[in-house]
Design a protein around this motif. Sequence first.
Motif, PDB file in Angstrom:
ATOM      1  N   GLN A  93      10.905  -6.391   7.164  1.00 30.93           N
ATOM      2  CA  GLN A  93      12.147  -5.615   7.193  1.00 30.93           C
ATOM      3  C   GLN A  93      12.109  -4.456   6.203  1.00 30.93           C
ATOM      4  O   GLN A  93      12.567  -3.341   6.505  1.00 30.93           O
ATOM      5  CB  GLN A  93      13.334  -6.535   6.916  1.00 30.93           C
ATOM      6  N   ALA A  94      11.532  -4.704   5.009  1.00 33.12           N
ATOM      7  CA  ALA A  94      11.418  -3.629   4.019  1.00 33.12           C
ATOM      8  C   ALA A  94      10.474  -2.533   4.511  1.00 33.12           C
ATOM      9  O   ALA A  94      10.732  -1.337   4.323  1.00 33.12           O
ATOM     10  CB  ALA A  94      10.922  -4.198   2.691  1.00 33.12           C
ATOM     11  N   LEU A  95       9.377  -2.936   5.159  1.00 36.04           N
ATOM     12  CA  LEU A  95       8.427  -1.965   5.704  1.00 36.04           C
ATOM     13  C   LEU A  95       9.066  -1.158   6.833  1.00 36.04           C
ATOM     14  O   LEU A  95       8.820   0.048   6.954  1.00 36.04           O
ATOM     15  CB  LEU A  95       7.169  -2.682   6.210  1.00 36.04           C
ATOM     16  N   ALA A  96       9.880  -1.811   7.654  1.00 37.46           N
ATOM     17  CA  ALA A  96      10.552  -1.120   8.758  1.00 37.46           C
ATOM     18  C   ALA A  96      11.443   0.005   8.229  1.00 37.46           C
ATOM     19  O   ALA A  96      11.522   1.089   8.821  1.00 37.46           O
ATOM     20  CB  ALA A  96      11.371  -2.109   9.576  1.00 37.46           C
ATOM     21  N   LYS A  97      12.087  -0.224   7.092  1.00 44.19           N
ATOM     22  CA  LYS A  97      12.909   0.816   6.479  1.00 44.19           C
ATOM     23  C   LYS A  97      12.039   1.924   5.894  1.00 44.19           C
ATOM     24  O   LYS A  97      12.379   3.113   5.989  1.00 44.19           O
ATOM     25  CB  LYS A  97      13.782   0.209   5.372  1.00 44.19           C
ATOM     26  N   GLN A  98      10.923   1.535   5.321  1.00 43.18           N
ATOM     27  CA  GLN A  98      10.014   2.510   4.701  1.00 43.18           C
ATOM     28  C   GLN A  98       9.386   3.431   5.743  1.00 43.18           C
ATOM     29  O   GLN A  98       9.306   4.643   5.561  1.00 43.18           O
ATOM     30  CB  GLN A  98       8.921   1.746   3.950  1.00 43.18           C
ATOM     31  N   VAL A  99       8.936   2.846   6.862  1.00 44.85           N
ATOM     32  CA  VAL A  99       8.185   3.600   7.875  1.00 44.85           C
ATOM     33  C   VAL A  99       9.080   4.042   9.037  1.00 44.85           C
ATOM     34  O   VAL A  99       8.712   4.907   9.816  1.00 44.85           O
ATOM     35  CB  VAL A  99       7.001   2.737   8.386  1.00 44.85           C
ATOM     36  N   ASN A 100      10.229   3.421   9.152  1.00 39.66           N
ATOM     37  CA  ASN A 100      11.173   3.712  10.239  1.00 39.66           C
ATOM     38  C   ASN A 100      10.612   3.320  11.610  1.00 39.66           C
ATOM     39  O   ASN A 100      10.373   4.147  12.481  1.00 39.66           O
ATOM     40  CB  ASN A 100      11.582   5.196  10.242  1.00 39.66           C
ATOM     41  N   PHE A 101      10.387   2.017  11.775  1.00 37.54           N
ATOM     42  CA  PHE A 101       9.957   1.508  13.071  1.00 37.54           C
ATOM     43  C   PHE A 101      10.810   0.286  13.438  1.00 37.54           C
ATOM     44  O   PHE A 101      11.492  -0.293  12.584  1.00 37.54           O
ATOM     45  CB  PHE A 101       8.468   1.145  13.072  1.00 37.54           C
ATOM     46  N   ASP A 102      10.766  -0.097  14.702  1.00 33.02           N
ATOM     47  CA  ASP A 102      11.523  -1.242  15.212  1.00 33.02           C
ATOM     48  C   ASP A 102      10.712  -2.510  14.955  1.00 33.02           C
ATOM     49  O   ASP A 102       9.660  -2.720  15.554  1.00 33.02           O
ATOM     50  CB  ASP A 102      11.774  -1.045  16.712  1.00 33.02           C
ATOM     51  N   SER A 103      11.215  -3.372  14.061  1.00 33.67           N
ATOM     52  CA  SER A 103      10.487  -4.589  13.698  1.00 33.67           C
ATOM     53  C   SER A 103      10.896  -5.800  14.541  1.00 33.67           C
ATOM     54  O   SER A 103      10.410  -6.906  14.318  1.00 33.67           O
ATOM     55  CB  SER A 103      10.727  -4.908  12.222  1.00 33.67           C
ATOM     56  N   SER A 104      11.782  -5.595  15.507  1.00 31.29           N
ATOM     57  CA  SER A 104      12.342  -6.733  16.257  1.00 31.29           C
ATOM     58  C   SER A 104      11.280  -7.536  17.005  1.00 31.29           C
ATOM     59  O   SER A 104      11.364  -8.765  17.087  1.00 31.29           O
ATOM     60  CB  SER A 104      13.410  -6.252  17.242  1.00 31.29           C
ATOM     61  N   ALA A 105      10.254  -6.864  17.543  1.00 31.83           N
ATOM     62  CA  ALA A 105       9.263  -7.571  18.355  1.00 31.83           C
ATOM     63  C   ALA A 105       8.453  -8.574  17.538  1.00 31.83           C
ATOM     64  O   ALA A 105       8.264  -9.719  17.956  1.00 31.83           O
ATOM     65  CB  ALA A 105       8.325  -6.574  19.035  1.00 31.83           C
ATOM     66  N   ILE A 106       7.983  -8.156  16.357  1.00 32.25           N
ATOM     67  CA  ILE A 106       7.181  -9.085  15.557  1.00 32.25           C
ATOM     68  C   ILE A 106       8.047 -10.209  14.999  1.00 32.25           C
ATOM     69  O   ILE A 106       7.623 -11.358  14.910  1.00 32.25           O
ATOM     70  CB  ILE A 106       6.404  -8.356  14.435  1.00 32.25           C
ATOM     71  N   GLU A 107       9.317  -9.897  14.687  1.00 29.14           N
ATOM     72  CA  GLU A 107      10.213 -10.948  14.215  1.00 29.14           C
ATOM     73  C   GLU A 107      10.513 -11.946  15.336  1.00 29.14           C
ATOM     74  O   GLU A 107      10.561 -13.162  15.104  1.00 29.14           O
ATOM     75  CB  GLU A 107      11.501 -10.331  13.681  1.00 29.14           C
ATOM     76  N   GLN A 108      10.690 -11.451  16.555  1.00 30.03           N
ATOM     77  CA  GLN A 108      10.922 -12.347  17.694  1.00 30.03           C
ATOM     78  C   GLN A 108       9.685 -13.183  17.998  1.00 30.03           C
ATOM     79  O   GLN A 108       9.794 -14.369  18.326  1.00 30.03           O
ATOM     80  CB  GLN A 108      11.327 -11.524  18.926  1.00 30.03           C
ATOM     81  N   ALA A 109       8.506 -12.574  17.869  1.00 31.32           N
ATOM     82  CA  ALA A 109       7.263 -13.322  18.093  1.00 31.32           C
ATOM     83  C   ALA A 109       7.138 -14.460  17.080  1.00 31.32           C
ATOM     84  O   ALA A 109       6.760 -15.588  17.436  1.00 31.32           O
ATOM     85  CB  ALA A 109       6.057 -12.383  17.996  1.00 31.32           C
TER      86      ALA A 109
ATOM     87  N   ALA B  48       0.816  -1.216   0.000  1.00 29.56           N
ATOM     88  CA  ALA B  48       0.000   0.000   0.000  1.00 29.56           C
ATOM     89  C   ALA B  48       0.849   1.266   0.000  1.00 29.56           C
ATOM     90  O   ALA B  48       0.480   2.269  -0.613  1.00 29.56           O
ATOM     91  CB  ALA B  48      -0.938  -0.005   1.210  1.00 29.56           C
ATOM     92  N   LEU B  49       1.977   1.224   0.691  1.00 30.36           N
ATOM     93  CA  LEU B  49       2.800   2.424   0.852  1.00 30.36           C
ATOM     94  C   LEU B  49       3.834   2.603  -0.253  1.00 30.36           C
ATOM     95  O   LEU B  49       4.212   3.733  -0.571  1.00 30.36           O
ATOM     96  CB  LEU B  49       3.513   2.396   2.206  1.00 30.36           C
ATOM     97  N   SER B  50       4.307   1.497  -0.818  1.00 29.38           N
ATOM     98  CA  SER B  50       5.403   1.618  -1.786  1.00 29.38           C
ATOM     99  C   SER B  50       5.165   0.913  -3.109  1.00 29.38           C
ATOM    100  O   SER B  50       5.909   1.122  -4.068  1.00 29.38           O
ATOM    101  CB  SER B  50       6.691   1.046  -1.158  1.00 29.38           C
ATOM    102  N   GLY B  51       4.156   0.042  -3.151  1.00 22.89           N
ATOM    103  CA  GLY B  51       3.925  -0.740  -4.357  1.00 22.89           C
ATOM    104  C   GLY B  51       4.813  -1.962  -4.436  1.00 22.89           C
ATOM    105  O   GLY B  51       4.684  -2.782  -5.349  1.00 22.89           O
TER     106      GLY B  51
END
Length: 244
Positions: free
Chosen positions: A184-200, A170-173
């Motif tokens: 990981q690509a979304l984390a770079k696009q939006v600038n958020f910490d993706s570690s929690a969902i990856e750890q889950a 939706a944000l980048s196509g």
Amino acid sequence: MLPEDKINEFVKRARESAAPNLEAIILFGSVVSGDFHPGLSDVNLFCVLRDSSFKALQTLAPAVKWWIGQKQPPPLCMTRHELERSTDIFTIELLDMSQHHRVLFGEDVLKGLHISTHLHRIQVEYELREKLVLLRQHLLAADGNSARLWDVVLHSAPSFATLFRHALIALSGESATGRRDAIQALAKQVNFDSSAIEQALDVRERKTDAKKLDVNDLCTRYLAAIEKVAAAVDQALDTEKRAM
């Protein structure tokens, strides 16, 4: 390892019992996209029918009964007309299915479906907002109990991983192949910490021991990440409206 023998057996049984009414049988979901995990992931089937009446459905029932006995969910069933008329309301589901599927029998009815990018963004925001509100509700109900907090996170992580992949679209196509690549690509696009969902996801897939992680810290990061992604999709929709 994919249960190809069981998949083939279902197709055989379905064709024997409901062949005149079957237009297509399609395999979709994690089993095709590359995120399949035996014992955790379902094998998802989509049956396209010529007639969806109760009487017509019953011809497929014996094959479905056998399939459920293999500990798999019953297939989704629609007519081709319903499928073509549903692209405006099932944008996430049909985009996923059209990008990752395998035809087991009949015609590729998913090929060439037109899915509105605008309606897709709206559904992504709706699903993110709805599931975020439900997540807060369940986190509160866990009442600080570590086991219950883990249960909430592990049950919700696959759904949010899917929504993060669609938020990236939706944000980048962009459309990443695997959900972790998308996160990981979304984390770079939006600038958020993706570690929690990856750890889950790691804990859910038994790659990491939950005892090695602080569930309260993980919930803090998990909730913050989802809030940031939902806000980013909302902002993109506002920008789109102003440009119209």
